[in-house]
Every structure is written in structure tokens, then in C-alpha cells.
Design an enzyme around this catalytic site. Sequence first.
Site, PDB file in Angstrom:
ATOM      1  N   TYR A 284      30.940 -12.994 -10.697  1.00 40.23           N
ATOM      2  CA  TYR A 284      30.272 -13.014 -12.092  1.00 40.23           C
ATOM      3  C   TYR A 284      30.049 -14.193 -12.822  1.00 40.23           C
ATOM      4  O   TYR A 284      31.492 -14.956 -13.048  1.00 40.23           O
ATOM      5  CB  TYR A 284      30.697 -11.843 -13.088  1.00 40.23           C
ATOM      6  CG  TYR A 284      30.454 -10.412 -12.491  1.00 40.23           C
ATOM      7  CD1 TYR A 284      29.584 -10.119 -11.779  1.00 40.23           C
ATOM      8  CD2 TYR A 284      31.295  -9.311 -13.404  1.00 40.23           C
ATOM      9  CE1 TYR A 284      29.579  -8.598 -11.158  1.00 40.23           C
ATOM     10  CE2 TYR A 284      31.080  -8.314 -12.713  1.00 40.23           C
ATOM     11  CZ  TYR A 284      30.180  -7.867 -11.634  1.00 40.23           C
ATOM     12  OH  TYR A 284      30.179  -6.504 -11.512  1.00 40.23           O
TER      13      TYR A 284
ATOM     14  N   SER B 289      25.940   0.533 -15.055  1.00 45.42           N
ATOM     15  CA  SER B 289      24.604   0.763 -15.478  1.00 45.42           C
ATOM     16  C   SER B 289      23.960   2.074 -15.822  1.00 45.42           C
ATOM     17  O   SER B 289      23.217   2.629 -15.574  1.00 45.42           O
ATOM     18  CB  SER B 289      23.509   0.069 -14.512  1.00 45.42           C
ATOM     19  OG  SER B 289      22.294  -0.158 -15.095  1.00 45.42           O
TER      20      SER B 289
END
Length: 338
Positions: free
Chosen positions: A54, A206
Amino acid sequence: MEFRNLGNSGLRISEIAYGNWLTHASQVEEDQAVACVRQALEEGITTFDTADTYADTAAEAVLGRALAGVRREEVEICTKVYFPAGGRGPNAHGLSRKHIHESVNGSLARLGTDYVDLYQAHRYDDMTPLEETMEAFADVVRQGKALYIGVSEWNAEQLREGHRLARELRIPFVSSQPQYSMIWRVIEGDVVPASRELGIGQIVWSPLAQGVLTGKYVPGQAPPAGSRATDDKGGADMVGRWLADDVLLERVQRLRPLAEQAGLSMAQLGVAWVLQNDNVSAAIIGASRPEQVTENARAAGVRLDADLMAAIDEVLDGSIERDPGMTRMPRRAEFPIR
């Protein structure tokens, strides 16, 4: 906040986890990222998810600084290995012994901790023998650098074989981290049944389909300023597939009265929906502002009745992806050697 066991392990995690993909060191500045982490702690969130890849390692470092001063035993820190993360060359990605050992050391340094609670294979590596991968994870556990092992976006067959090897090696393989939401249900057919059998819990990412299920994206209208769809550092690419489907966006708008009837915001409805699945141990939320953390955390402990769950299915019918073959697994050979 409420807490659930991670699979059949004794590890308790907050059923709302805070994740910093596409936000820390990317979409938001560090002071805002720290504010979001602090708000998560204030809301009772104890589980924090990140990955070495990330923001090309920077997200781990931001999370480590944000958690500085927090008593280590009071939080669960989860990170991942697989994708390229700051390195170059043919061994800079994957699940080889070399990459796992080098990566865990880098993650621990950036996070400012001696160990992570959960170390996860970010994808399945089709170029490394699974035995090598699991033996390397066993080394990491025995060295005290990770307490539990998990994976992300593995299919049911891969879960079974990985779990079999983990049992032989006597290490705790307890979690799976797949995408899961009202409109993305590909784990329900194979992954969830296999996970229940194996004692593996889901930490889902998500749950709001990159923000689509909040209702902020309206057919025929430009995306709101500051939304993920306007983020040129990766967010827009992720949400673009949903925004191209006006039928889906219209159906999402029809969820609004259902949420209001339940006394929930659209975001709370979306997060609460995934938590109705008893194989889900936690839902990962992201945030660019502290108030988003507060709103999403309010989904903890919410129980949706059967009529509401049926009504959601009726509204979204035709826009729900259920194909187990859609489990995301890029082939490692497709990665460029940098």
C-alpha cells in the site's frame, strides 16, 4: 463496538476493522490519516489492516506512527505480503521464502512493532511451491514475528490445501480476506462453505463496493468532489467499473428508503449487511475523514431482519455478481521485473 473470534481461533477482533488501502500516504495527508486512526480507536475499533504494497510501503509507516503510544496488547495489527513493495528484481514479489522473510522484517520496522497479530498472503503465488510458502510462514510464526496466518483472495481449493499444510506444520491458519458486499458475493458459493469447514473466518474488504453502496454516485451526475472516483492515485481506477453501470447505480439509489426505514445510513446498511454472514469475522472500512469512521462504526452490532435482507436482494437482483471464478488472482508472471 462488538468483537468476534477470527475463525475458530481464540483471537478476538473488532467486527469493524480499519484499513488504510488507497488512503494513507495516498488519498489523504498524514495528519488526516492519524486523525482517522485516532477516531477508530475512540470508536472501539482495535483491528487495523494494512499491507506492505500500500502506497509502496508508506501506508504501513503511517499506520505505525499513528498507533505510536497505543499499548501494543490493546490492538490487532494485520499486514500482508506478495505484491512488489519498494523493491526491485525477480524476487521482489511473490511468496518465496526469500520474499516472505525479507518482507516481514520490513513490515515490522515500518509498523514499529516486534510482531503482527496476523500475517497474510496477499494473493496465491502460482510460481512458488505452496509447501515452500507455508514453511516460510511457519518460520515467521515460530520466530514470534506473527501470531496467526491468513490469506487474501484464495479460492476454496487453495484454502483447503494451504490449511492442510498449516495443520501439518502446526501453525494457525485462521483467516481469509476477500472482497465481499451486497453486489459482490463471489465467496458465498465455495469459499464460505470451505472456510466454515476449516475453521477459517473472513475479514472482508470493500463492503461498500468502493463507496458505490453509499449512494453518493448518482446516474448522470459527476462524482462528488473529493470522492474516490476523483482520486487519480488509484481510487478512480478501482471504482470505475461500478460507475460505468447506470443500471446498478439506479438500483443502489432504491436502497435508500430501505436504509431510512431501518434507521441507518446507506453506509451503515452496507457494512451491516456483510456482518450478517456468520462466517464474516470483521468488515474493513476505510476513511478519508474521522466522521466517516464514526458513521461506519455505528454498523457494529446491527441486526437486519429477514424481510429487509430479502428486500435488498429484490432491489439489486440482476446486478449481483456471484460467480466463484471471479475471485481475484493475478498471475505472478504478469508482474514486470523492475
